[in-house]
Design a protein around this motif. Structure first.
Motif, PDB file in Angstrom:
ATOM      1  N   THR A 202       0.817  -1.219   0.000  1.00 47.39           N
ATOM      2  CA  THR A 202       0.000   0.000   0.000  1.00 47.39           C
ATOM      3  C   THR A 202       0.846   1.262   0.000  1.00 47.39           C
ATOM      4  N   VAL A 203       1.705   1.415   1.007  1.00 53.55           N
ATOM      5  CA  VAL A 203       2.492   2.639   1.133  1.00 53.55           C
ATOM      6  C   VAL A 203       3.524   2.729   0.011  1.00 53.55           C
ATOM      7  N   GLY A 204       4.254   1.640  -0.204  1.00 52.68           N
ATOM      8  CA  GLY A 204       5.307   1.662  -1.215  1.00 52.68           C
ATOM      9  C   GLY A 204       4.779   1.930  -2.613  1.00 52.68           C
ATOM     10  N   CYS A 205       3.739   1.200  -3.008  1.00 57.78           N
ATOM     11  CA  CYS A 205       3.190   1.371  -4.363  1.00 57.78           C
ATOM     12  C   CYS A 205       2.536   2.740  -4.540  1.00 57.78           C
ATOM     13  N   THR A 206       1.882   3.256  -3.502  1.00 52.30           N
ATOM     14  CA  THR A 206       1.244   4.575  -3.604  1.00 52.30           C
ATOM     15  C   THR A 206       2.271   5.650  -3.877  1.00 52.30           C
ATOM     16  N   PHE A 207       3.326   5.685  -3.092  1.00 46.03           N
ATOM     17  CA  PHE A 207       4.353   6.705  -3.284  1.00 46.03           C
ATOM     18  C   PHE A 207       5.097   6.512  -4.607  1.00 46.03           C
ATOM     19  N   ALA A 208       5.265   5.247  -5.027  1.00 48.14           N
ATOM     20  CA  ALA A 208       5.933   4.987  -6.304  1.00 48.14           C
ATOM     21  C   ALA A 208       5.105   5.530  -7.471  1.00 48.14           C
ATOM     22  N   VAL A 209       3.788   5.356  -7.416  1.00 47.19           N
ATOM     23  CA  VAL A 209       2.918   5.850  -8.492  1.00 47.19           C
ATOM     24  C   VAL A 209       2.886   7.376  -8.502  1.00 47.19           C
ATOM     25  N   VAL A 210       2.871   8.003  -7.327  1.00 49.57           N
ATOM     26  CA  VAL A 210       2.903   9.473  -7.260  1.00 49.57           C
ATOM     27  C   VAL A 210       4.202   9.995  -7.861  1.00 49.57           C
ATOM     28  N   VAL A 211       5.315   9.343  -7.538  1.00 47.90           N
ATOM     29  CA  VAL A 211       6.611   9.746  -8.097  1.00 47.90           C
ATOM     30  C   VAL A 211       6.608   9.589  -9.613  1.00 47.90           C
ATOM     31  N   ALA A 212       5.995   8.518 -10.106  1.00 49.74           N
ATOM     32  CA  ALA A 212       5.954   8.261 -11.547  1.00 49.74           C
ATOM     33  C   ALA A 212       5.027   9.220 -12.278  1.00 49.74           C
ATOM     34  N   SER A 213       4.095   9.852 -11.564  1.00 49.14           N
ATOM     35  CA  SER A 213       3.078  10.685 -12.204  1.00 49.14           C
ATOM     36  C   SER A 213       3.459  12.148 -12.314  1.00 49.14           C
ATOM     37  N   PHE A 214       4.506  12.589 -11.596  1.00 52.94           N
ATOM     38  CA  PHE A 214       4.832  14.013 -11.565  1.00 52.94           C
ATOM     39  C   PHE A 214       6.321  14.229 -11.795  1.00 52.94           C
ATOM     40  N   PRO A 215       6.693  15.398 -12.349  1.00 52.58           N
ATOM     41  CA  PRO A 215       8.107  15.666 -12.664  1.00 52.58           C
ATOM     42  C   PRO A 215       8.938  15.888 -11.407  1.00 52.58           C
ATOM     43  N   PRO A 216      10.249  15.675 -11.517  1.00 55.03           N
ATOM     44  CA  PRO A 216      11.129  15.830 -10.353  1.00 55.03           C
ATOM     45  C   PRO A 216      11.084  17.223  -9.732  1.00 55.03           C
ATOM     46  N   LYS A 217      10.942  18.270 -10.552  1.00 57.31           N
ATOM     47  CA  LYS A 217      10.956  19.630 -10.018  1.00 57.31           C
ATOM     48  C   LYS A 217       9.787  19.882  -9.073  1.00 57.31           C
ATOM     49  N   MET A 218       8.685  19.150  -9.264  1.00 61.48           N
ATOM     50  CA  MET A 218       7.549  19.285  -8.362  1.00 61.48           C
ATOM     51  C   MET A 218       7.761  18.454  -7.100  1.00 61.48           C
ATOM     52  N   LEU A 219       8.340  17.277  -7.258  1.00 65.35           N
ATOM     53  CA  LEU A 219       8.549  16.383  -6.117  1.00 65.35           C
ATOM     54  C   LEU A 219       9.600  16.922  -5.150  1.00 65.35           C
ATOM     55  N   LYS A 220      10.607  17.632  -5.666  1.00 60.97           N
ATOM     56  CA  LYS A 220      11.672  18.124  -4.785  1.00 60.97           C
ATOM     57  C   LYS A 220      11.194  19.271  -3.905  1.00 60.97           C
ATOM     58  N   ASN A 221      10.018  19.822  -4.209  1.00 63.57           N
ATOM     59  CA  ASN A 221       9.469  20.920  -3.415  1.00 63.57           C
ATOM     60  C   ASN A 221       8.543  20.448  -2.292  1.00 63.57           C
ATOM     61  N   LEU A 222       8.548  19.154  -1.991  1.00 64.42           N
ATOM     62  CA  LEU A 222       7.669  18.619  -0.937  1.00 64.42           C
ATOM     63  C   LEU A 222       7.866  19.330   0.402  1.00 64.42           C
ATOM     64  N   PRO A 223       9.103  19.553   0.882  1.00 64.30           N
ATOM     65  CA  PRO A 223       9.262  20.289   2.149  1.00 64.30           C
ATOM     66  C   PRO A 223       8.668  21.689   2.090  1.00 64.30           C
ATOM     67  N   ARG A 224       8.797  22.352   0.945  1.00 64.03           N
ATOM     68  CA  ARG A 224       8.235  23.700   0.776  1.00 64.03           C
ATOM     69  C   ARG A 224       6.713  23.659   0.845  1.00 64.03           C
ATOM     70  N   HIS A 225       6.112  22.609   0.306  1.00 66.54           N
ATOM     71  CA  HIS A 225       4.650  22.473   0.364  1.00 66.54           C
ATOM     72  C   HIS A 225       4.170  22.419   1.810  1.00 66.54           C
ATOM     73  N   PHE A 226       4.901  21.706   2.642  1.00 68.03           N
ATOM     74  CA  PHE A 226       4.504  21.594   4.049  1.00 68.03           C
ATOM     75  C   PHE A 226       4.666  22.930   4.772  1.00 68.03           C
ATOM     76  N   ARG A 227       5.706  23.673   4.441  1.00 66.22           N
ATOM     77  CA  ARG A 227       5.874  24.988   5.061  1.00 66.22           C
ATOM     78  C   ARG A 227       4.728  25.916   4.671  1.00 66.22           C
ATOM     79  N   ILE A 228       4.351  25.874   3.413  1.00 68.81           N
ATOM     80  CA  ILE A 228       3.239  26.711   2.944  1.00 68.81           C
ATOM     81  C   ILE A 228       1.938  26.299   3.619  1.00 68.81           C
ATOM     82  N   MET A 229       1.718  25.000   3.722  1.00 72.48           N
ATOM     83  CA  MET A 229       0.488  24.495   4.318  1.00 72.48           C
ATOM     84  C   MET A 229       0.355  24.900   5.782  1.00 72.48           C
TER      85      MET A 229
END
Length: 285
Positions: free
Chosen positions: A49-76
């Motif tokens: 469940t956890v592994g496949c979910t995160f793998a599909v999210v990584v496969a669905s979006f470009p690296p430049k969006m994924l590397k901003n995950l910490p920034r998303h949490f700060r904004i939130m």
């Protein structure tokens, strides 16, 4: 700090864990046991469940969006960044300066702004651009920004939709293993039925937790921050256009206050106090 997100998430997790610890003794009375939590820990379910979910999210979006995950949490978690009353006070002050000294006097104020959008808006009217051109540039900036934010929130909504699906995949895996290992020859049942059935059910649980306690709240909070930023930028656009047309500062304040809730209008002095405290804090730092 977005205290409601933190409280809600912690309380939800706490209630779920407390529910997992409830059990009944031999007399049928309810008791709690920490050992019960081990029943809900299954490595195979986590992997699927956890592994496949995160793998599909990584496969669905470009690296430049994924590397901003910490920034998303700060904004939130930051609920104080976009305060409409702060921008209204700033715009009224700019209107007073422009009324006394002309639009060219606003250049110094523009250079003192930390907000790039606000600075750009001021400089557009300082440079004597046509009103339609100024509005068009600023509105296009807002639309593009909102589209980017929509893509970021969509990433977490994607995770929310994928997690329950892989929970069901894990359920099917557990049921298939249970049926394959089931002994119907009369020599006794399979000893792996319990673990296989546990995997089948726990994966569904993990999928629901990921979707509704992790991904969905993050996406909702990011969309809320986007709405707050868009509102402040709309106030800036309307204020800048009014300053360019030479509107009276008092009339400008009354116009811009229509963008905010009635309670904030009545507490209009709060933004000025917050502005002063921000400046004081910045100087101390």
């Amino acid at each position: 700090m977005n205290i409601t997100y933190i409280i809600g998430t912690v309380v939800a997790m706490g209630i779920m864990i407390a529910g997992m610890m409830f059990t009944t003794d031999a007399s049928g009375a309810f008791t709690t046991s920490a050992k019960q939590l081990m029943n809900f820990l299954d490595p195979a379910s986590i992997l699927i469940t956890v592994g496949c979910t995160f793998a599909v999210v990584v496969a669905s979006f470009p690296p430049k969006m994924l590397k901003n995950l910490p920034r998303h949490f700060r904004i939130m978690l930051n609920t104080k960044k976009y305060d409409p009353m702060y921008y209204i006070d700033q715009l009224v002050e700019l209107a007073q300066v422009a009324r006394k000294n002309g639009l060219l006097a606003l250049e110094e104020k523009a250079n003192a702004q930390d907000d790039p959008f606000f600075k750009q808006a001021i400089m557009l009217i300082v440079d004597a651009n046509d009103a339609d051109k100024v509005r068009g540039i600023l509105n296009n900036d807002i639309e593009c920004m909102s589209a980017r934010h929509d893509g970021v929130a969509g990433m977490y909504e994607r995770g929310s939709s994928v997690a329950p699906a892989f929970g069901m995949v894990g359920t099917l895996v557990g049921l298939i293993n249970m049926l394959k290992n089931m002994n119907l020859s009369g020599d006794g049942g399979s000893s792996s039925i319990g673990s296989d059935m546990g995997t089948a059910l726990i994966t569904t649980l993990y999928g629901c937790v990921l979707a509704h306690m992790i991904f969905n709240p993050i996406a909702s909070n990011l969309r809320t921050r986007d709405e707050e930023e868009v509102l402040c930028k709309m106030i800036i656009v309307e204020g800048i256009m009014s300053i360019q047309s030479g509107e009276n500062p008092k009339s400008l304040r009354e116009k811009l206050l229509t963008f905010v809730d009635q309670n904030k209008r009545e507490d209009g002095g709060g933004a000025k106090g917050e502005k002063k405290s921000r400046g004081k804090k910045k100087n101390e730092e």
